[in-house]
Motif scaffolding. Structure first.
Motif, short mmCIF file in Angstrom:
data_model
loop_
_atom_site.label_atom_id
_atom_site.label_comp_id
_atom_site.label_asym_id
_atom_site.label_seq_id
_atom_site.Cartn_x
_atom_site.Cartn_y
_atom_site.Cartn_z
N TYR A 31 -32.86 55.70 -47.05
CA TYR A 31 -34.28 55.44 -47.28
C TYR A 31 -34.89 54.76 -46.06
N LEU A 32 -34.20 53.68 -45.58
CA LEU A 32 -34.71 52.93 -44.42
C LEU A 32 -34.91 53.84 -43.22
N HIS A 33 -33.91 54.69 -42.95
CA HIS A 33 -34.02 55.57 -41.78
C HIS A 33 -35.25 56.47 -41.90
N TYR A 34 -35.45 56.96 -43.13
CA TYR A 34 -36.58 57.88 -43.36
C TYR A 34 -37.93 57.19 -43.13
N VAL A 35 -38.18 56.07 -43.82
CA VAL A 35 -39.51 55.44 -43.72
C VAL A 35 -39.75 54.83 -42.34
N ARG A 36 -38.65 54.47 -41.62
CA ARG A 36 -38.82 53.86 -40.29
C ARG A 36 -38.99 54.91 -39.19
N ASN A 37 -38.60 56.16 -39.48
CA ASN A 37 -38.67 57.20 -38.43
C ASN A 37 -39.70 58.28 -38.73
N SER A 38 -40.16 58.35 -39.99
CA SER A 38 -41.15 59.38 -40.32
C SER A 38 -42.52 59.02 -39.76
#
Ligand SMILES: Nc1ncnc2c1ncn2CCCCCNC(=O)c1cc(-c2ccc(F)cc2)cc(O)c1O
Ligand SMILES: [Mg+2]
Length: 214
Positions: A179-186
């Motif tokens: 989740y963190l990777h997604y919201v921080r990189n999207s």
């Protein structure tokens, strides 16, 4: 006594908190879980971050994923502007039953709709069921592996508006790495980490606040 931990929390609330006084119910849950037995409420430290986000957003429509005993449900509901609604989804019938009674003791059940079922099954039904369009705030606190698929589902169901705030508990402990990777990189989210501690313990945890950009 009390067959389950949520039942024991409910009994303590019924025996010690002032009926209709949400803050006294919140304090009762915190003192029980800090002194008698730990439970996975967002707790008083992370709860203050949650409060600040609710007061900043002043949401008309709020979604909570994972009710448990209704602790964060109360923290949110007590700060909502008049006419606002909080929809909370809980998988476990027993937890939902306890949460309903704790919310009732706090006098907050009128602002809250508690649905029992899997978030993945319920999210696609919400627009029609509540005649609503977009959420202003989503508090994510259910299975840590469901955070990402359910966020994508909220996008697909067109339930997020430009400016909608997602606030996710436990992004450090137990952790929600995908989740963190997604919201921080999207490019579709502006994300910010609020460091704190795991409820009732001296263990690092934190909450991630992510604004949907549309
Ligand atoms: N409507 C729905 N759809 C899908 N899943 C749904 C659901 N409704 C419920 N669930 C299923 C959620 C089950 C509880 C989720 N929360 C957690 O698992 C959780 C665990 C800890 C923890 C930390 C350190 C430890 F050592 C041990 C545990 C802390 C927390 O603050 C947590 O929120
Ligand atoms: Mg949590």
């Amino acid at each position: 006594s009390g067959k389950s931990r949520p039942m024991r929390i409910l009994q303590y609330v019924q025996n010690t908190a002032v009926q209709g006084d949400a803050n006294s119910v919140i304090s009762a849950v915190d003192s029980y879980c800090a002194n008698v037995e730990w439970a996975m409420n967002v707790g008083d430290k992370k709860g203050e971050i949650l409060d600040a986000v609710v007061l900043d957003v002043r949401p008309r429509w709020v979604l909570e994923l994972g009710t448990y005993c209704g602790y964060s449900t109360m923290r949110i509901a007590r700060l909502l502007p008049p006419g606002a609604r909080l929809i909370t989804l809980e998988m476990n019938h027993h937890y939902a039953q306890v949460a309903k009674q704790i919310l009732g003791h706090a006098g907050l059940d009128s602002q809250v709709d508690l649905l029992v079922g899997a978030s993945s099954a319920l999210i696609p039904q919400l627009k029609k069921k509540f005649d609503m369009d977009k959420f202003d705030l989503v508090f994510i606190d259910h299975w840590k592996t469901s955070y990402l698929p359910d966020t994508k589902l909220l996008e697909e169901c067109d339930l997020l508006a430009s400016g909608t705030v997602l606030l996710a508990d436990n992004v450090t402990c137990p952790g929600a790495p995908e989740y963190l990777h997604y919201v921080r990189n999207s490019p579709r989210y502006k994300s910010l980490y609020f460091p704190s501690q795991l409820e009732y313990l001296r263990v690092e945890d934190g909450m991630e606040k992510s604004v949907f950009l549309g």
